[in-house]
Design a protein around this motif. Structure first.
Motif, PDB file in Angstrom:
ATOM      1  N   ASP A  43     108.357 -62.633  88.474  1.00  0.00           N
ATOM      2  CA  ASP A  43     107.716 -63.763  87.809  1.00  0.00           C
ATOM      3  C   ASP A  43     107.052 -64.719  88.790  1.00  0.00           C
ATOM      4  OD1 ASP A  43     108.477 -62.871  85.288  1.00  0.00           O
ATOM      5  OD2 ASP A  43     110.371 -63.975  85.338  1.00  0.00           O
ATOM      6  N   ILE A  44     107.356 -64.580  90.071  1.00  0.00           N
ATOM      7  CA  ILE A  44     106.824 -65.493  91.079  1.00  0.00           C
ATOM      8  C   ILE A  44     105.571 -64.891  91.711  1.00  0.00           C
ATOM      9  CG2 ILE A  44     107.286 -66.643  93.274  1.00  0.00           C
ATOM     10  CD1 ILE A  44     110.222 -66.804  92.406  1.00  0.00           C
ATOM     11  N   GLY A  45     104.468 -65.628  91.618  1.00  0.00           N
ATOM     12  CA  GLY A  45     103.202 -65.166  92.167  1.00  0.00           C
ATOM     13  C   GLY A  45     102.882 -65.782  93.509  1.00  0.00           C
ATOM     14  N   ILE A  46     103.388 -67.003  93.742  1.00  0.00           N
ATOM     15  CA  ILE A  46     103.142 -67.702  95.004  1.00  0.00           C
ATOM     16  C   ILE A  46     104.451 -68.335  95.462  1.00  0.00           C
ATOM     17  CG2 ILE A  46     101.904 -69.585  96.153  1.00  0.00           C
ATOM     18  CD1 ILE A  46      99.656 -69.210  94.117  1.00  0.00           C
ATOM     19  N   LEU A  47     104.779 -68.118  96.721  1.00  0.00           N
ATOM     20  CA  LEU A  47     105.941 -68.751  97.337  1.00  0.00           C
ATOM     21  C   LEU A  47     105.440 -69.686  98.418  1.00  0.00           C
ATOM     22  CD1 LEU A  47     108.919 -69.171  98.089  1.00  0.00           C
ATOM     23  CD2 LEU A  47     108.754 -67.104  99.485  1.00  0.00           C
ATOM     24  N   SER A  68     103.056 -59.152 102.180  1.00  0.00           N
ATOM     25  CA  SER A  68     103.220 -59.340 100.740  1.00  0.00           C
ATOM     26  C   SER A  68     101.962 -59.918 100.100  1.00  0.00           C
ATOM     27  CB  SER A  68     104.404 -60.283 100.480  1.00  0.00           C
ATOM     28  OG  SER A  68     104.542 -60.538  99.106  1.00  0.00           O
ATOM     29  N   VAL A  69     101.518 -59.274  99.035  1.00  0.00           N
ATOM     30  CA  VAL A  69     100.397 -59.792  98.255  1.00  0.00           C
ATOM     31  C   VAL A  69     100.935 -60.493  97.012  1.00  0.00           C
ATOM     32  CG1 VAL A  69      98.351 -59.145  96.930  1.00  0.00           C
ATOM     33  CG2 VAL A  69      98.827 -58.034  99.101  1.00  0.00           C
ATOM     34  N   GLU A  70     101.997 -59.955  96.455  1.00  0.00           N
ATOM     35  CA  GLU A  70     102.607 -60.567  95.277  1.00  0.00           C
ATOM     36  C   GLU A  70     104.111 -60.538  95.427  1.00  0.00           C
ATOM     37  OE1 GLU A  70     102.574 -59.424  90.765  1.00  0.00           O
ATOM     38  OE2 GLU A  70     100.560 -59.887  91.470  1.00  0.00           O
ATOM     39  N   PRO A  71     104.763 -61.630  95.669  1.00  0.00           N
ATOM     40  CA  PRO A  71     104.143 -62.953  95.725  1.00  0.00           C
ATOM     41  C   PRO A  71     103.403 -63.186  97.046  1.00  0.00           C
ATOM     42  CG  PRO A  71     106.472 -63.159  96.205  1.00  0.00           C
ATOM     43  CD  PRO A  71     106.219 -61.712  95.867  1.00  0.00           C
TER      44      PRO A  71
END
Length: 99
Positions: A43-47, A68-71
């Motif tokens: 569910d996390i797209g950006i950290l 990592s691209v996603e997140p």
């Protein structure tokens, strides 16, 4: 997709006040476990994390974060902030927006 923030209480306070719901307030001993948990959350797209915290992680985990691209992991503060953000946008979008 959601935005998540991990770091010390001082780092996450502004994000909490801005209404970010996925806040992981950790001390140095909990950082690695929290980052691994976040990377596994679909569910996390950006950290967002502090640049100095990234350097505290083991090298293999840092490599996973950089690939990592996603997140997408964005670091704020510390050294190399603007170039890191530029590279992450280029990696995610596929275009260098600064050219």
């Amino acid at each position: 997709m959601e935005l998540a923030v991990v770091g010390s209480s001082q780092f996450v306070t502004g994000f909490r006040l801005a209404g970010i719901k996925k806040i992981f307030e950790v001390n140095d001993g909990e950082l690695e476990t929290a980052v691994k948990t976040i990377l596994g959350d679909r569910d996390i797209g950006i950290l967002v994390m502090h640049g100095d915290d990234l350097s505290k992680l083991p090298e293999m985990l840092r490599d996973s974060i950089n690939d990592s691209v996603e997140p997408t992991v964005v670091t704020l503060g510390g050294s190399g902030e603007s170039s890191n953000l530029r590279e992450k946008i280029k990696q995610s979008v596929g275009v260098d927006l600064w050219k």
